[in-house]
Design a protein around this motif. Structure first.
Motif, PDB file in Angstrom:
ATOM      1  N   GLY A 161     -14.954 -33.739 -12.979  1.00 32.91           N
ATOM      2  CA  GLY A 161     -15.492 -33.883 -11.633  1.00 32.91           C
ATOM      3  C   GLY A 161     -14.508 -33.562 -10.523  1.00 32.91           C
ATOM      4  O   GLY A 161     -14.880 -33.531  -9.359  1.00 32.91           O
ATOM      5  N   GLU A 162     -13.245 -33.334 -10.868  1.00 32.46           N
ATOM      6  CA  GLU A 162     -12.242 -32.995  -9.855  1.00 32.46           C
ATOM      7  C   GLU A 162     -12.325 -31.511  -9.512  1.00 32.46           C
ATOM      8  O   GLU A 162     -12.815 -30.704 -10.297  1.00 32.46           O
ATOM      9  CB  GLU A 162     -10.831 -33.322 -10.368  1.00 32.46           C
ATOM     10  N   THR A 163     -11.810 -31.161  -8.362  1.00 35.89           N
ATOM     11  CA  THR A 163     -11.788 -29.771  -7.935  1.00 35.89           C
ATOM     12  C   THR A 163     -10.578 -29.072  -8.553  1.00 35.89           C
ATOM     13  O   THR A 163      -9.448 -29.512  -8.379  1.00 35.89           O
ATOM     14  CB  THR A 163     -11.714 -29.667  -6.403  1.00 35.89           C
ATOM     15  N   LEU A 164     -10.845 -28.012  -9.284  1.00 33.77           N
ATOM     16  CA  LEU A 164      -9.801 -27.209  -9.913  1.00 33.77           C
ATOM     17  C   LEU A 164      -9.951 -25.783  -9.417  1.00 33.77           C
ATOM     18  O   LEU A 164     -10.926 -25.442  -8.764  1.00 33.77           O
ATOM     19  CB  LEU A 164      -9.930 -27.257 -11.434  1.00 33.77           C
ATOM     20  N   TYR A 165      -9.002 -24.952  -9.735  1.00 30.44           N
ATOM     21  CA  TYR A 165      -9.145 -23.548  -9.370  1.00 30.44           C
ATOM     22  C   TYR A 165      -8.640 -22.670 -10.500  1.00 30.44           C
ATOM     23  O   TYR A 165      -8.029 -23.148 -11.454  1.00 30.44           O
ATOM     24  CB  TYR A 165      -8.446 -23.237  -8.047  1.00 30.44           C
ATOM     25  N   LEU A 166      -8.972 -21.391 -10.404  1.00 31.78           N
ATOM     26  CA  LEU A 166      -8.571 -20.418 -11.416  1.00 31.78           C
ATOM     27  C   LEU A 166      -7.449 -19.547 -10.875  1.00 31.78           C
ATOM     28  O   LEU A 166      -7.438 -19.182  -9.708  1.00 31.78           O
ATOM     29  CB  LEU A 166      -9.745 -19.525 -11.809  1.00 31.78           C
ATOM     30  N   LYS A 167      -6.532 -19.224 -11.737  1.00 29.03           N
ATOM     31  CA  LYS A 167      -5.456 -18.286 -11.418  1.00 29.03           C
ATOM     32  C   LYS A 167      -5.345 -17.343 -12.603  1.00 29.03           C
ATOM     33  O   LYS A 167      -5.088 -17.785 -13.721  1.00 29.03           O
ATOM     34  CB  LYS A 167      -4.141 -19.037 -11.195  1.00 29.03           C
ATOM     35  N   ASP A 168      -5.569 -16.077 -12.346  1.00 26.19           N
ATOM     36  CA  ASP A 168      -5.565 -15.072 -13.415  1.00 26.19           C
ATOM     37  C   ASP A 168      -6.524 -15.447 -14.545  1.00 26.19           C
ATOM     38  O   ASP A 168      -6.238 -15.250 -15.719  1.00 26.19           O
ATOM     39  CB  ASP A 168      -4.151 -14.874 -13.972  1.00 26.19           C
ATOM     40  N   GLY A 169      -7.660 -16.045 -14.169  1.00 24.86           N
ATOM     41  CA  GLY A 169      -8.675 -16.403 -15.141  1.00 24.86           C
ATOM     42  C   GLY A 169      -8.388 -17.662 -15.943  1.00 24.86           C
ATOM     43  O   GLY A 169      -9.098 -17.959 -16.900  1.00 24.86           O
ATOM     44  N   LYS A 170      -7.347 -18.420 -15.570  1.00 31.72           N
ATOM     45  CA  LYS A 170      -6.998 -19.645 -16.293  1.00 31.72           C
ATOM     46  C   LYS A 170      -7.137 -20.837 -15.361  1.00 31.72           C
ATOM     47  O   LYS A 170      -6.884 -20.744 -14.165  1.00 31.72           O
ATOM     48  CB  LYS A 170      -5.570 -19.559 -16.823  1.00 31.72           C
ATOM     49  N   LEU A 213      -2.893 -34.182  -9.053  1.00 35.10           N
ATOM     50  CA  LEU A 213      -3.863 -34.652 -10.043  1.00 35.10           C
ATOM     51  C   LEU A 213      -3.190 -34.829 -11.399  1.00 35.10           C
ATOM     52  O   LEU A 213      -3.415 -35.824 -12.095  1.00 35.10           O
ATOM     53  CB  LEU A 213      -5.038 -33.675 -10.146  1.00 35.10           C
ATOM     54  N   TYR A 214      -2.344 -33.891 -11.770  1.00 36.25           N
ATOM     55  CA  TYR A 214      -1.622 -33.979 -13.046  1.00 36.25           C
ATOM     56  C   TYR A 214      -0.725 -35.221 -13.055  1.00 36.25           C
ATOM     57  O   TYR A 214      -0.673 -35.957 -14.043  1.00 36.25           O
ATOM     58  CB  TYR A 214      -0.807 -32.712 -13.274  1.00 36.25           C
ATOM     59  N   LYS A 215      -0.038 -35.471 -11.946  1.00 34.77           N
ATOM     60  CA  LYS A 215       0.835 -36.645 -11.875  1.00 34.77           C
ATOM     61  C   LYS A 215       0.033 -37.941 -11.933  1.00 34.77           C
ATOM     62  O   LYS A 215       0.491 -38.930 -12.513  1.00 34.77           O
ATOM     63  CB  LYS A 215       1.693 -36.596 -10.612  1.00 34.77           C
ATOM     64  N   LYS A 216      -1.178 -37.948 -11.387  1.00 34.71           N
ATOM     65  CA  LYS A 216      -2.046 -39.122 -11.505  1.00 34.71           C
ATOM     66  C   LYS A 216      -2.397 -39.373 -12.965  1.00 34.71           C
ATOM     67  O   LYS A 216      -2.471 -40.514 -13.415  1.00 34.71           O
ATOM     68  CB  LYS A 216      -3.321 -38.950 -10.685  1.00 34.71           C
ATOM     69  N   TRP A 217      -2.625 -38.289 -13.706  1.00 33.60           N
ATOM     70  CA  TRP A 217      -2.911 -38.431 -15.138  1.00 33.60           C
ATOM     71  C   TRP A 217      -1.700 -39.014 -15.860  1.00 33.60           C
ATOM     72  O   TRP A 217      -1.837 -39.911 -16.692  1.00 33.60           O
ATOM     73  CB  TRP A 217      -3.315 -37.081 -15.731  1.00 33.60           C
ATOM     74  N   LEU A 218      -0.504 -38.541 -15.519  1.00 35.82           N
ATOM     75  CA  LEU A 218       0.710 -39.081 -16.140  1.00 35.82           C
ATOM     76  C   LEU A 218       0.872 -40.571 -15.819  1.00 35.82           C
ATOM     77  O   LEU A 218       1.270 -41.358 -16.694  1.00 35.82           O
ATOM     78  CB  LEU A 218       1.944 -38.305 -15.688  1.00 35.82           C
ATOM     79  N   GLN A 219       0.555 -40.956 -14.601  1.00 42.03           N
ATOM     80  CA  GLN A 219       0.624 -42.376 -14.227  1.00 42.03           C
ATOM     81  C   GLN A 219      -0.381 -43.195 -15.037  1.00 42.03           C
ATOM     82  O   GLN A 219      -0.090 -44.310 -15.465  1.00 42.03           O
ATOM     83  CB  GLN A 219       0.360 -42.546 -12.737  1.00 42.03           C
ATOM     84  N   LYS A 220      -1.561 -42.611 -15.265  1.00 43.90           N
ATOM     85  CA  LYS A 220      -2.561 -43.287 -16.088  1.00 43.90           C
ATOM     86  C   LYS A 220      -2.042 -43.466 -17.515  1.00 43.90           C
ATOM     87  O   LYS A 220      -2.215 -44.517 -18.124  1.00 43.90           O
ATOM     88  CB  LYS A 220      -3.878 -42.484 -16.098  1.00 43.90           C
ATOM     89  N   LEU A 221      -1.350 -42.454 -18.022  1.00 46.31           N
ATOM     90  CA  LEU A 221      -0.786 -42.559 -19.371  1.00 46.31           C
ATOM     91  C   LEU A 221       0.230 -43.684 -19.451  1.00 46.31           C
ATOM     92  O   LEU A 221       0.276 -44.428 -20.430  1.00 46.31           O
ATOM     93  CB  LEU A 221      -0.128 -41.239 -19.791  1.00 46.31           C
ATOM     94  N   GLN A 222       1.061 -43.808 -18.414  1.00 50.19           N
ATOM     95  CA  GLN A 222       2.071 -44.860 -18.407  1.00 50.19           C
ATOM     96  C   GLN A 222       1.452 -46.247 -18.371  1.00 50.19           C
ATOM     97  O   GLN A 222       1.930 -47.160 -19.040  1.00 50.19           O
ATOM     98  CB  GLN A 222       2.996 -44.716 -17.204  1.00 50.19           C
ATOM     99  N   SER A 223       0.399 -46.410 -17.597  1.00 52.09           N
ATOM    100  CA  SER A 223      -0.165 -47.743 -17.427  1.00 52.09           C
ATOM    101  C   SER A 223      -1.238 -48.097 -18.461  1.00 52.09           C
ATOM    102  O   SER A 223      -1.349 -49.251 -18.851  1.00 52.09           O
ATOM    103  CB  SER A 223      -0.736 -47.899 -16.014  1.00 52.09           C
ATOM    104  N   GLN A 224      -2.011 -47.089 -18.900  1.00 56.17           N
ATOM    105  CA  GLN A 224      -3.142 -47.385 -19.785  1.00 56.17           C
ATOM    106  C   GLN A 224      -3.082 -46.667 -21.123  1.00 56.17           C
ATOM    107  O   GLN A 224      -3.848 -46.984 -22.023  1.00 56.17           O
ATOM    108  CB  GLN A 224      -4.447 -47.003 -19.089  1.00 56.17           C
ATOM    109  N   GLY A 225      -2.254 -45.659 -21.237  1.00 58.38           N
ATOM    110  CA  GLY A 225      -2.182 -44.890 -22.469  1.00 58.38           C
ATOM    111  C   GLY A 225      -3.261 -43.821 -22.531  1.00 58.38           C
ATOM    112  O   GLY A 225      -3.971 -43.566 -21.556  1.00 58.38           O
ATOM    113  N   PHE A 226      -3.391 -43.226 -23.686  1.00 55.44           N
ATOM    114  CA  PHE A 226      -4.382 -42.181 -23.902  1.00 55.44           C
ATOM    115  C   PHE A 226      -5.753 -42.802 -24.142  1.00 55.44           C
ATOM    116  O   PHE A 226      -5.850 -43.895 -24.690  1.00 55.44           O
ATOM    117  CB  PHE A 226      -4.003 -41.319 -25.110  1.00 55.44           C
ATOM    118  N   ASP A 227      -6.792 -42.091 -23.758  1.00 56.43           N
ATOM    119  CA  ASP A 227      -8.163 -42.545 -24.008  1.00 56.43           C
ATOM    120  C   ASP A 227      -8.617 -42.184 -25.415  1.00 56.43           C
ATOM    121  O   ASP A 227      -9.641 -42.681 -25.880  1.00 56.43           O
ATOM    122  CB  ASP A 227      -9.134 -41.924 -22.999  1.00 56.43           C
ATOM    123  N   TYR A 228      -7.892 -41.301 -26.052  1.00 57.51           N
ATOM    124  CA  TYR A 228      -8.243 -40.829 -27.393  1.00 57.51           C
ATOM    125  C   TYR A 228      -7.054 -41.020 -28.313  1.00 57.51           C
ATOM    126  O   TYR A 228      -5.912 -41.006 -27.876  1.00 57.51           O
ATOM    127  CB  TYR A 228      -8.607 -39.337 -27.364  1.00 57.51           C
TER     128      TYR A 228
END
Length: 80
Positions: free
Chosen positions: A42-51, A58-73
């Motif tokens: 649901g977050e806004t992402l963009y493409l660069k060279d088709g990737k 946003l990536y750093k927020k994910w890393l913070q989530k990993l530190q506090s809650q771990g992986f969801d899988y």
């Protein structure tokens, strides 16, 4: 290399990616992609060279989530 050192390297690589200007979804190892994809749903992402590019904040927020809650899988580090 023993398994613990390998796991440590893979996790450190996640933190190193946060220093890049453009973080591509393809930069992540396959074992981590499902967790990140769920987090960025649901977050806004963009493409660069088709990737898919993930914003650094946003990536750093994910890393913070990993530190506090771990992986969801469960991460299978045995499939190297």
């Amino acid at each position: 290399m023993n398994q613990l050192a390998s796991i440590s390297e893979k996790l450190n690589a996640l933190w190193t990616l946060s220093q890049k200007e453009s973080i591509l979804l393809d930069d992540l190892e396959l074992v981590f992609k499902q967790d990140l994809q769920t987090f960025i749903m649901g977050e806004t992402l963009y493409l660069k060279d088709g990737k898919i590019v993930i914003g650094r904040n946003l990536y750093k927020k994910w890393l913070q989530k990993l530190q506090s809650q771990g992986f969801d899988y469960e991460i299978d580090f045995n499939n190297d």
